[in-house]
Design a protein around this motif. Structure first.
Motif, PDB file in Angstrom:
ATOM      1  N   ILE A 140       0.824  -1.201   0.000  1.00 34.13           N
ATOM      2  CA  ILE A 140       0.000   0.000   0.000  1.00 34.13           C
ATOM      3  C   ILE A 140       0.865   1.260   0.000  1.00 34.13           C
ATOM      4  CG2 ILE A 140      -1.593   1.350   1.430  1.00 34.13           C
ATOM      5  CD1 ILE A 140      -2.987  -1.222   2.174  1.00 34.13           C
ATOM      6  N   ALA A 141       2.055   1.184   0.599  1.00 31.97           N
ATOM      7  CA  ALA A 141       2.941   2.345   0.669  1.00 31.97           C
ATOM      8  C   ALA A 141       3.532   2.710  -0.684  1.00 31.97           C
ATOM      9  CB  ALA A 141       4.068   2.085   1.673  1.00 31.97           C
ATOM     10  N   ASN A 142       3.475   1.788  -1.652  1.00 27.65           N
ATOM     11  CA  ASN A 142       3.973   2.060  -2.998  1.00 27.65           C
ATOM     12  C   ASN A 142       2.825   2.607  -3.843  1.00 27.65           C
ATOM     13  OD1 ASN A 142       4.336   1.049  -5.962  1.00 27.65           O
ATOM     14  ND2 ASN A 142       6.393   1.063  -5.108  1.00 27.65           N
ATOM     15  N   LYS A 143       2.995   3.790  -4.407  1.00 28.05           N
ATOM     16  CA  LYS A 143       1.911   4.456  -5.139  1.00 28.05           C
ATOM     17  C   LYS A 143       1.366   3.603  -6.278  1.00 28.05           C
ATOM     18  CE  LYS A 143       3.465   9.188  -4.187  1.00 28.05           C
ATOM     19  NZ  LYS A 143       4.003  10.439  -4.770  1.00 28.05           N
ATOM     20  N   THR A 144       2.253   2.951  -6.998  1.00 24.23           N
ATOM     21  CA  THR A 144       1.817   2.143  -8.143  1.00 24.23           C
ATOM     22  C   THR A 144       0.950   0.976  -7.691  1.00 24.23           C
ATOM     23  OG1 THR A 144       3.815   2.717  -9.374  1.00 24.23           O
ATOM     24  CG2 THR A 144       2.586   0.790 -10.123  1.00 24.23           C
ATOM     25  N   LEU A 145       1.397   0.256  -6.666  1.00 30.38           N
ATOM     26  CA  LEU A 145       0.653  -0.906  -6.193  1.00 30.38           C
ATOM     27  C   LEU A 145      -0.624  -0.502  -5.464  1.00 30.38           C
ATOM     28  CD1 LEU A 145       3.556  -3.208  -4.969  1.00 30.38           C
ATOM     29  CD2 LEU A 145       2.323  -3.260  -7.134  1.00 30.38           C
ATOM     30  N   TYR A 146      -0.572   0.618  -4.760  1.00 36.81           N
ATOM     31  CA  TYR A 146      -1.744   1.102  -4.026  1.00 36.81           C
ATOM     32  C   TYR A 146      -2.953   1.236  -4.950  1.00 36.81           C
ATOM     33  CZ  TYR A 146      -4.789   4.340  -1.493  1.00 36.81           C
ATOM     34  OH  TYR A 146      -5.869   4.948  -0.900  1.00 36.81           O
ATOM     35  N   LYS A 147      -2.718   1.700  -6.164  1.00 38.48           N
ATOM     36  CA  LYS A 147      -3.800   1.910  -7.126  1.00 38.48           C
ATOM     37  C   LYS A 147      -4.405   0.596  -7.602  1.00 38.48           C
ATOM     38  CE  LYS A 147      -1.677   6.178  -8.854  1.00 38.48           C
ATOM     39  NZ  LYS A 147      -1.031   6.825 -10.026  1.00 38.48           N
ATOM     40  N   GLN A 148      -3.668  -0.512  -7.432  1.00 37.41           N
ATOM     41  CA  GLN A 148      -4.138  -1.806  -7.919  1.00 37.41           C
ATOM     42  C   GLN A 148      -4.930  -2.583  -6.870  1.00 37.41           C
ATOM     43  OE1 GLN A 148      -3.491  -2.446 -11.164  1.00 37.41           O
ATOM     44  NE2 GLN A 148      -2.395  -0.477 -11.188  1.00 37.41           N
ATOM     45  N   ILE A 149      -4.918  -2.101  -5.629  1.00 41.82           N
ATOM     46  CA  ILE A 149      -5.519  -2.850  -4.524  1.00 41.82           C
ATOM     47  C   ILE A 149      -6.897  -2.295  -4.177  1.00 41.82           C
ATOM     48  CG2 ILE A 149      -5.246  -3.549  -2.114  1.00 41.82           C
ATOM     49  CD1 ILE A 149      -2.221  -3.265  -2.514  1.00 41.82           C
ATOM     50  N   ALA A 150      -7.911  -3.092  -4.411  1.00 42.58           N
ATOM     51  CA  ALA A 150      -9.270  -2.707  -4.031  1.00 42.58           C
ATOM     52  C   ALA A 150      -9.441  -2.927  -2.528  1.00 42.58           C
ATOM     53  CB  ALA A 150     -10.290  -3.535  -4.805  1.00 42.58           C
ATOM     54  N   GLU A 151     -10.412  -2.235  -1.952  1.00 45.47           N
ATOM     55  CA  GLU A 151     -10.626  -2.346  -0.508  1.00 45.47           C
ATOM     56  C   GLU A 151     -10.894  -3.789  -0.095  1.00 45.47           C
ATOM     57  OE1 GLU A 151     -13.480  -0.469   3.015  1.00 45.47           O
ATOM     58  OE2 GLU A 151     -13.614   0.271   0.959  1.00 45.47           O
ATOM     59  N   ARG A 152     -11.627  -4.508  -0.922  1.00 45.57           N
ATOM     60  CA  ARG A 152     -11.938  -5.902  -0.590  1.00 45.57           C
ATOM     61  C   ARG A 152     -10.699  -6.768  -0.612  1.00 45.57           C
ATOM     62  NH1 ARG A 152     -16.420  -8.900  -3.326  1.00 45.57           N
ATOM     63  NH2 ARG A 152     -15.057  -8.737  -5.129  1.00 45.57           N
ATOM     64  N   ASP A 153      -9.691  -6.403  -1.409  1.00 51.45           N
ATOM     65  CA  ASP A 153      -8.461  -7.199  -1.505  1.00 51.45           C
ATOM     66  C   ASP A 153      -7.675  -7.229  -0.210  1.00 51.45           C
ATOM     67  OD1 ASP A 153      -8.972  -7.672  -4.207  1.00 51.45           O
ATOM     68  OD2 ASP A 153      -7.795  -5.937  -4.856  1.00 51.45           O
ATOM     69  N   THR A 154      -7.768  -6.141   0.575  1.00 53.10           N
ATOM     70  CA  THR A 154      -6.924  -6.033   1.765  1.00 53.10           C
ATOM     71  C   THR A 154      -7.185  -7.167   2.748  1.00 53.10           C
ATOM     72  OG1 THR A 154      -8.508  -4.567   2.890  1.00 53.10           O
ATOM     73  CG2 THR A 154      -6.802  -3.524   1.549  1.00 53.10           C
ATOM     74  N   LYS A 155      -8.424  -7.643   2.819  1.00 57.59           N
ATOM     75  CA  LYS A 155      -8.743  -8.714   3.766  1.00 57.59           C
ATOM     76  C   LYS A 155      -8.002 -10.005   3.407  1.00 57.59           C
ATOM     77  CE  LYS A 155     -13.299  -6.807   4.824  1.00 57.59           C
ATOM     78  NZ  LYS A 155     -14.764  -7.035   4.836  1.00 57.59           N
ATOM     79  N   ALA A 156      -7.860 -10.279   2.109  1.00 54.73           N
ATOM     80  CA  ALA A 156      -7.128 -11.474   1.690  1.00 54.73           C
ATOM     81  C   ALA A 156      -5.617 -11.260   1.793  1.00 54.73           C
ATOM     82  CB  ALA A 156      -7.504 -11.835   0.264  1.00 54.73           C
ATOM     83  N   LEU A 157      -5.169 -10.049   1.510  1.00 54.18           N
ATOM     84  CA  LEU A 157      -3.732  -9.757   1.559  1.00 54.18           C
ATOM     85  C   LEU A 157      -3.197  -9.713   2.984  1.00 54.18           C
ATOM     86  CD1 LEU A 157      -3.518  -7.096  -1.291  1.00 54.18           C
ATOM     87  CD2 LEU A 157      -2.606  -9.428  -1.318  1.00 54.18           C
TER      88      LEU A 157
END
Length: 305
Positions: A140-157
């Motif tokens: 999430i701290a990386n701007k490029t990757l942050y844009k690829q992560i949906a809110e729902r993804d965080t629970k699995a990650l």
């Protein structure tokens, strides 16, 4: 910082049932907030919530250990830069064939990292397991990757335990390996991989991406919502082949041309997230590192501790 009774209750629930995904998430959130509490408040908390405090202390001890590991990684990376310069100076004129020189250089780099960096990455993996959402935070701290992560993804990650990178057999491509916790309730795969193969037939160069097919649990497919395709980081694991011609620069050791966004994301993992995962964290409010910065100044970032 005062804690609400509901937060404490959710944390206690997670201690009683570590197999419950929602409880695990609640406890991790609780620990992240609790880590800001001044040490002077610890004694009282030890009396009222001894198990929570035990896990919290384990997390904080691991963070201190991670800082030490990071310092060692920085030292080894500096040594790598110096040794690589020396190797190039000693060997560049020995090879007239660029292909042969490329292979030898890659082999030297792989051997160095195997001896000097791999043991530190393994120590990091063990210590990071006690830090809630370690890899998710780095992503999430990386701007490029942050844009690829949906809110729902965080629970699995939250259940992501480690990420590794290795070269393909021909040395031109690379493979990413994502290892998840056994208690991950979203999909059955313990390991997801994404491999980038550079196809070079001496006339043209193309890229082939091969990702793991995710075996989702019922009603947990994050790439779909209400029966329709939805944005999700996990689409990263799709497979494809490029049509537009590319080129591979053996001197720079990189693929060039109109590269897919997916491939650029892969290189972010390979070049930034995996080697410098710890440096993407802010372990205290006094940490002045550039949270979310996506510059190429990894060396500066690595020396921030």
């Amino acid at each position: 910082m005062a804690q609400s009774s509901s937060s404490a209750e959710r944390a206690k629930t997670s201690i009683q049932d570590d197999d419950d995904a929602a409880a695990i998430e609640a406890y991790k959130t609780y620990v992240r907030v609790m880590s800001c509490i001044p040490p002077t408040h610890f004694k009282e908390m030890e009396k009222t919530e001894p198990e929570s405090m035990r896990k919290l202390k384990l997390s904080l001890e691991s963070r201190d250990q991670l800082k030490e590991i990071h310092a060692d990684i920085v030292k080894e990376e500096a040594l790598f830069v110096e040794e690589r310069k020396r190797w190039l100076a000693d060997n560049r004129d020995l090879y007239t064939d660029m292909n042969q020189f490329f292979v030898k250089r890659c082999q030297w780099e792989t051997d160095f990292k195997e001896i000097h960096l791999k043991p530190l990455y393994e120590k990091r993996c063990i210590a990071a397991k006690a830090v809630p959402a370690f890899w998710l935070t780095a992503m999430i701290a990386n701007k490029t990757l942050y844009k690829q992560i949906a809110e729902r993804d965080t629970k699995a990650l939250y259940f992501l335990n480690d990420i590794k990178s290795s070269r393909t057999t021909d040395l031109k491509g690379f493979e990413l390996k994502f290892t998840f916790d056994d208690h991950n309730p979203y999909f059955k795969n313990k390991v997801l991989t994404k491999k980038y193969e550079v196809i070079d037939d001496n006339e043209s160069v193309s890229l082939k991406a091969i990702g793991t097919k995710i075996d989702w649990y019922p009603s947990q497919k994050l790439t779909q919502q209400s029966g329709k395709s939805s944005e999700s980081f996990f689409k990263f694991f799709s497979s494809y082949a490029t049509v537009d011609p590319l080129s591979f620069d053996k001197e720079a050791d990189e693929l060039k041309g109109d590269l897919p966004t997916d491939y650029l994301i892969g290189t972010k993992f390979r070049d930034k997230i995996i080697p410098h995962a710890i440096s993407w964290h802010r372990f205290s409010e006094d940490d002045d590192s550039d949270f979310g910065d996506d510059s190429d100044e990894e060396c500066e970032r690595c020396s921030r501790w």
